[in-house]
Write a protein that holds these residues in place. Structure first.
Motif, mmCIF file in Angstrom:
data_model
loop_
_atom_site.group_PDB
_atom_site.id
_atom_site.type_symbol
_atom_site.label_atom_id
_atom_site.label_comp_id
_atom_site.label_asym_id
_atom_site.label_seq_id
_atom_site.Cartn_x
_atom_site.Cartn_y
_atom_site.Cartn_z
ATOM 1 N N LEU A 59 0.837 -1.200 0.000
ATOM 2 C CA LEU A 59 0.000 0.000 0.000
ATOM 3 C C LEU A 59 0.877 1.256 0.000
ATOM 4 O O LEU A 59 0.575 2.247 -0.672
ATOM 5 C CB LEU A 59 -0.921 -0.011 1.228
ATOM 6 C CG LEU A 59 -1.942 -1.162 1.247
ATOM 7 C CD1 LEU A 59 -2.593 -1.277 2.627
ATOM 8 C CD2 LEU A 59 -3.006 -0.988 0.172
ATOM 9 N N ASN A 114 -14.956 2.640 -6.312
ATOM 10 C CA ASN A 114 -13.744 2.077 -5.710
ATOM 11 C C ASN A 114 -13.680 0.555 -5.762
ATOM 12 O O ASN A 114 -12.821 -0.022 -5.119
ATOM 13 C CB ASN A 114 -13.598 2.552 -4.247
ATOM 14 C CG ASN A 114 -14.481 1.774 -3.284
ATOM 15 O OD1 ASN A 114 -15.614 1.438 -3.623
ATOM 16 N ND2 ASN A 114 -13.969 1.472 -2.109
ATOM 17 N N TYR A 274 -4.524 1.353 -3.874
ATOM 18 C CA TYR A 274 -5.099 1.074 -2.553
ATOM 19 C C TYR A 274 -6.290 0.126 -2.698
ATOM 20 O O TYR A 274 -7.218 0.395 -3.461
ATOM 21 C CB TYR A 274 -5.586 2.365 -1.901
ATOM 22 C CG TYR A 274 -4.503 3.286 -1.397
ATOM 23 C CD1 TYR A 274 -3.216 2.829 -1.121
ATOM 24 C CD2 TYR A 274 -4.782 4.627 -1.173
ATOM 25 C CE1 TYR A 274 -2.241 3.685 -0.642
ATOM 26 C CE2 TYR A 274 -3.810 5.494 -0.690
ATOM 27 C CZ TYR A 274 -2.539 5.018 -0.426
ATOM 28 O OH TYR A 274 -1.577 5.872 0.051
ATOM 29 N N ALA A 275 -6.304 -0.930 -1.898
ATOM 30 C CA ALA A 275 -7.385 -1.905 -1.983
ATOM 31 C C ALA A 275 -8.739 -1.260 -1.671
ATOM 32 O O ALA A 275 -9.761 -1.614 -2.250
ATOM 33 C CB ALA A 275 -7.116 -3.064 -1.032
ATOM 34 N N GLY A 276 -8.749 -0.304 -0.748
ATOM 35 C CA GLY A 276 -10.016 0.300 -0.349
ATOM 36 C C GLY A 276 -10.324 1.600 -1.050
ATOM 37 O O GLY A 276 -11.431 2.108 -0.916
ATOM 38 N N GLU B 73 -0.720 9.947 6.569
ATOM 39 C CA GLU B 73 -2.004 9.955 7.276
ATOM 40 C C GLU B 73 -2.953 8.943 6.629
ATOM 41 O O GLU B 73 -3.542 9.222 5.582
ATOM 42 C CB GLU B 73 -2.628 11.357 7.211
ATOM 43 C CG GLU B 73 -1.776 12.443 7.835
ATOM 44 C CD GLU B 73 -1.666 12.265 9.343
ATOM 45 O OE1 GLU B 73 -2.661 11.883 9.974
ATOM 46 O OE2 GLU B 73 -0.564 12.480 9.873
ATOM 47 N N TYR B 74 -3.095 7.789 7.207
ATOM 48 C CA TYR B 74 -3.981 6.800 6.597
ATOM 49 C C TYR B 74 -4.602 5.856 7.625
ATOM 50 O O TYR B 74 -5.072 4.772 7.277
ATOM 51 C CB TYR B 74 -3.254 5.989 5.526
ATOM 52 C CG TYR B 74 -1.958 5.382 5.991
ATOM 53 C CD1 TYR B 74 -1.962 4.224 6.758
ATOM 54 C CD2 TYR B 74 -0.744 5.970 5.675
ATOM 55 C CE1 TYR B 74 -0.777 3.670 7.210
ATOM 56 C CE2 TYR B 74 0.457 5.428 6.118
ATOM 57 C CZ TYR B 74 0.429 4.275 6.878
ATOM 58 O OH TYR B 74 1.599 3.723 7.333
ATOM 59 N N ASP B 81 -5.746 0.600 9.214
ATOM 60 C CA ASP B 81 -5.189 1.082 7.955
ATOM 61 C C ASP B 81 -6.327 1.292 6.955
ATOM 62 O O ASP B 81 -6.914 0.335 6.450
ATOM 63 C CB ASP B 81 -4.186 0.060 7.419
ATOM 64 C CG ASP B 81 -3.401 0.590 6.223
ATOM 65 O OD1 ASP B 81 -3.897 1.482 5.510
ATOM 66 O OD2 ASP B 81 -2.273 0.091 6.003
ATOM 67 N N LEU B 82 -6.634 2.531 6.670
ATOM 68 C CA LEU B 82 -7.795 2.862 5.833
ATOM 69 C C LEU B 82 -7.524 2.672 4.346
ATOM 70 O O LEU B 82 -8.424 2.799 3.537
ATOM 71 C CB LEU B 82 -8.228 4.303 6.112
ATOM 72 C CG LEU B 82 -8.552 4.594 7.584
ATOM 73 C CD1 LEU B 82 -8.861 6.074 7.760
ATOM 74 C CD2 LEU B 82 -9.722 3.741 8.067
ATOM 75 N N ARG B 83 -6.263 2.367 4.014
ATOM 76 C CA ARG B 83 -5.936 2.159 2.601
ATOM 77 C C ARG B 83 -6.402 0.798 2.114
ATOM 78 O O ARG B 83 -6.537 0.560 0.920
ATOM 79 C CB ARG B 83 -4.411 2.270 2.403
ATOM 80 C CG ARG B 83 -3.823 3.590 2.835
ATOM 81 C CD ARG B 83 -2.290 3.546 2.845
ATOM 82 N NE ARG B 83 -1.778 2.525 3.774
ATOM 83 C CZ ARG B 83 -0.494 2.301 4.003
ATOM 84 N NH1 ARG B 83 0.434 3.029 3.362
ATOM 85 N NH2 ARG B 83 -0.112 1.371 4.853
ATOM 86 N N ASN B 84 -6.605 -0.117 3.045
ATOM 87 C CA ASN B 84 -6.890 -1.501 2.652
ATOM 88 C C ASN B 84 -8.391 -1.768 2.566
ATOM 89 O O ASN B 84 -9.208 -0.885 2.777
ATOM 90 C CB ASN B 84 -6.222 -2.471 3.636
ATOM 91 C CG ASN B 84 -5.583 -3.653 2.903
ATOM 92 O OD1 ASN B 84 -6.117 -4.128 1.902
ATOM 93 N ND2 ASN B 84 -4.441 -4.110 3.389
ATOM 94 N N TYR B 85 -8.742 -2.976 2.182
ATOM 95 C CA TYR B 85 -10.132 -3.422 2.185
ATOM 96 C C TYR B 85 -10.707 -3.346 3.600
ATOM 97 O O TYR B 85 -9.964 -3.322 4.579
ATOM 98 C CB TYR B 85 -10.221 -4.893 1.758
ATOM 99 C CG TYR B 85 -9.885 -5.184 0.328
ATOM 100 C CD1 TYR B 85 -10.659 -4.673 -0.718
ATOM 101 C CD2 TYR B 85 -8.807 -6.007 0.000
ATOM 102 C CE1 TYR B 85 -10.364 -4.976 -2.043
ATOM 103 C CE2 TYR B 85 -8.502 -6.317 -1.325
ATOM 104 C CZ TYR B 85 -9.282 -5.804 -2.338
ATOM 105 O OH TYR B 85 -8.991 -6.112 -3.635
ATOM 106 N N ASP B 304 -14.694 3.869 0.253
ATOM 107 C CA ASP B 304 -13.429 4.592 0.203
ATOM 108 C C ASP B 304 -13.262 5.343 1.532
ATOM 109 O O ASP B 304 -13.764 6.448 1.709
ATOM 110 C CB ASP B 304 -13.445 5.569 -0.970
ATOM 111 C CG ASP B 304 -12.146 6.357 -1.095
ATOM 112 O OD1 ASP B 304 -11.364 6.392 -0.119
ATOM 113 O OD2 ASP B 304 -11.905 6.945 -2.161
ATOM 114 N N LYS B 305 -12.544 4.706 2.454
ATOM 115 C CA LYS B 305 -12.416 5.259 3.799
ATOM 116 C C LYS B 305 -11.415 6.421 3.854
ATOM 117 O O LYS B 305 -11.463 7.242 4.764
ATOM 118 C CB LYS B 305 -11.989 4.158 4.773
ATOM 119 C CG LYS B 305 -12.991 3.001 4.817
ATOM 120 C CD LYS B 305 -12.516 1.821 5.631
ATOM 121 C CE LYS B 305 -11.286 1.136 5.060
ATOM 122 N NZ LYS B 305 -11.465 0.540 3.702
ATOM 123 N N LEU B 306 -10.505 6.475 2.879
ATOM 124 C CA LEU B 306 -9.576 7.606 2.865
ATOM 125 C C LEU B 306 -10.318 8.901 2.558
ATOM 126 O O LEU B 306 -9.998 9.958 3.103
ATOM 127 C CB LEU B 306 -8.473 7.380 1.831
ATOM 128 C CG LEU B 306 -7.373 6.421 2.258
ATOM 129 C CD1 LEU B 306 -6.382 6.248 1.125
ATOM 130 C CD2 LEU B 306 -6.669 6.903 3.517
#
Lengths: 439, 439
Positions: A59, A114, A274-276, B73-74, B81-85, B304-306
């Motif tokens: 990531l 997404n 990014y997966a999310g 910042e994630y 970790d908001l970048r992931n699923y 999309d949590k980011l």
């Protein structure tokens, strides 16, 4: 599945510190495996090898996204304000990058939200409610709708169709794609079959790559007018070696075969950036895209185009994507190598299991003796190591042979992965020896 | 609709430079109106007052989002970790902010994708395919499903239901909400009615605000077990004055009335931050949320949590949202005032039209003589000024009186807005005088 190993014996193997020579049968080793397992269990591990998620270091490759597009950056090349409503097809610049990678012409390629899973669900939901081009009526008005599910396959694919009340019919997945004879035989006797799930490149979970020949067969099938191929090209650029699959221009093949509307192509950047917080893509024929866009207009005033702009700025071009994927390979290649190393060292000496050595994608498929998968996974779980549930590679979560196990090596750290694999092998060896004793 | 003006005469008015005293009938002025219109047409304007979009200066209020969340910042407050699923319910911190504003408990409030329209579509699609809690069968398996549509209302609401094959039944919208007598009368004779569209605060397009009394009546209706109120609280914080509507805790009212599952609450930041890159919210009872989450799990591995984190960093708190909305008010308040000024100056002297003076939201509704709306809008279009098509405030785009016109003042610059309104008044006066001559 490209099987690389199985059934060799007479080699020296180390079972969690117990040195042994696998000269006898599995049954001979049962006590030894049991005691290794008991010792493992006493260690109280807590490891998770279940899901195909990118790890934090992967990531981090895209962390420039966290501050992109940057102050004052909110327009596309044409000057459109991407902060506002609109642009239902997605950012043209991003579609151009992925057009090249996915071999879908830009006008036929939509960049949307997404998740490509959402797009698959949308397509099938619209099909249920309204039918697709060529349908006599909405699929939901048919007595029965059935889908072919190459196995082993992806649980979330099968789940979408199952949730929509679609009947799932397994067909074997060969090294070059779905078993065409089985597909033809199924369609010949069953007019309710409306589609097939496909992961053409580095298939989830086997890593198999479809041949162009199989692709041609699929688009040429003598099937219903509204038969659709759900072509989930999730791993198109996710290489683990220098080898590159021969690109398959599936939409052109379908058009050549006289079935231009047969295929929906899906992809996303979930395992690129990014997966999310990536971008999903839908490609298809002009008629299918017009159909999708018509129904999608009721649910959206356009996707998040700023996130698409972030992706354009990060990835820049098709070459940029390829270069980015090399960085992923550098991080996860060693994890896939670890799977091979541990299985080869731990399982091969006892002739236990056969497994693939995928050239890309996110998974390794391990096939064990029929009836052993659930037991091995339960033993691993009891020792604190979570493995994807047995059966999840099959429709209705039911692997009739109880033999296929999906290994997902990317998410854990190398240390956790290795510890998890070692522990899992301990559990599997015990399960196999129990099984052998029962015969 | 809170009507502020109509039918006064004898005042001095200026028609695009032609000074006149509106002492006679509209018919007397027809030639004058015609020549003003001809002059207008010759100017070849190209102005668009059609859609309720924020203007560029409003979007700029949120431009900190362009570089948020920022390097490194994630993670959320819990360290995820908001970048992931994952995280299918959305970021807890963002849900907390909007929980307060929407009066929905955090566990019952989901923060999802970039559009509440998508969430309304999802809810109704799941209802069609699977039914909602309390349904005997999927709505799609009913012979007929009908929805009550308070008019004037929002075209995209009506379109979602129409696209799903739902029968649309107009009911009058009063100043305090849907006409309850009409709602009750409709439900009493029609068991196919499964729901009603509501915009409780600053209703689109009238700006009306529902009273708690009407809200209590709606949640207490003797309706089907699976009757649902689509409570689109799109403009909950979009004030144009210092007045604040009495907050309505609709979920609690529904629970008190013994119908806890009756209401789905929708909202978004589309007109708080970015129209195309905001966050949509869905709130409801625990059972409804569990139902939605169950079906949504097949279509998404999390939002999309980011982008949600960006919103937390920008808006910070409920107070932060309120402060941010004051900046919007400062930008668009003058535009709404301009509508009042131009209509008052141009239309009132001739007794033409009646219009609202909304205390919030995005629209002004103008009611003209029956049979005049389409003609006025066509005349405006021919002079290069696009107004939302007549009928769009009604189901099937059919206003039986041809009298309601929706004015959307936010998107154009003040200069374009004023020019567009002046031009539109010129077109409307001609249309009204034509109409008067025909009587």
């Amino acid at each position: 599945m490209a099987t690389v190993c199985c059934g060799r014996s007479g080699q020296t193997s180390t079972i969690e510190g117990v040195s042994t020579t696998a000269t006898g049968t599995l049954t001979d080793h049962r006590a030894e495996f049991q005691s290794a397992y008991d010792e493992l269990k006493a260690r109280g591990l807590k490891l998770d090898l279940t899901r195909g998620k990118p790890a934090a270091d992967q990531l981090a490759l895209s962390d420039a996204l966290l501050a992109l597009p940057g102050d004052g950056e909110y327009t596309d090349a044409a000057g459109t304000d991407l902060r506002n409503y609109g642009g239902p097809n997605g950012l043209p610049e991003l579609r151009a990058i992925f057009s090249e990678l996915l071999q879908v012409p830009v006008p036929q390629l939509l960049a949307l939200g997404n998740s490509s899973l959402t797009l698959m669900h949308d397509v099938l939901t619209f099909a249920m409610l309204h039918g697709v081009p060529g349908s006599e009526r909405p699929w939901g008005r048919e007595e029965t709708v059935s889908f072919l599910c190459p196995v082993p396959g992806y649980d979330r694919h099968f789940a979408i169709t199952e949730a929509l009340g679609v009947r799932l019919i397994p067909v074997p997945l060969n090294e070059d794609g779905p078993d065409i004879a089985a597909v033809k035989a199924a369609i010949a006797v069953d007019a309710t079959i409306k589609g097939i799930w496909c992961v053409p490149v580095y298939s989830n979970p086997t890593g198999d790559v479809y041949s162009e020949e199989v692709a041609r067969e699929l688009v040429s099938l003598d099937a219903a007018d509204d038969f659709r191929i759900m072509w989930d090209n999730a791993y198109a650029v996710h290489h683990l070696t220098d080898w590159r699959p021969e690109p398959i221009d599936i939409l052109s093949l379908a058009a050549e075969a006289g079935n231009p509307d047969r295929v929906f192509v899906f992809a996303s950047t979930s395992k690129v950036t990014y997966a999310g917080a990536g971008v999903g893509f839908l490609g298809s024929s002009p008629d299918n895209i017009a159909w999708f866009s018509h129904w999608a207009a009721f649910q959206s005033i356009g996707p998040d185009k700023l996130n698409q702009l972030r992706h354009v700025r990060l990835l820049k071009s098709a070459e940029g994507v390829a270069a980015h994927m090399e960085k992923h390979r550098a991080l996860i290649g060693p994890k896939f190598a670890a799977v091979q190393e541990v299985f080869e060292r731990r399982l091969a000496p006892f002739g236990v299991g056969s497994w693939g050595d995928p050239k890309g994608g996110y998974f390794v498929t391990l096939t064990v003796s029929p009836g052993v998968a659930k037991r091995a996974i339960a033993l691993a779980a009891a020792a604190g190591v979570a493995i994807t549930p047995a059966g999840s590679t099959h429709p209705y979560l039911d692997d009739p042979d109880d033999a296929v196990i999906r290994i997902a090596p990317t998410f854990p750290t190398m240390e956790d992965l290795t510890a998890g694999l070692e522990a899992f092998c301990t559990a599997l060896l015990l399960a196999e020896s129990e099984h052998a004793s029962e015969r």
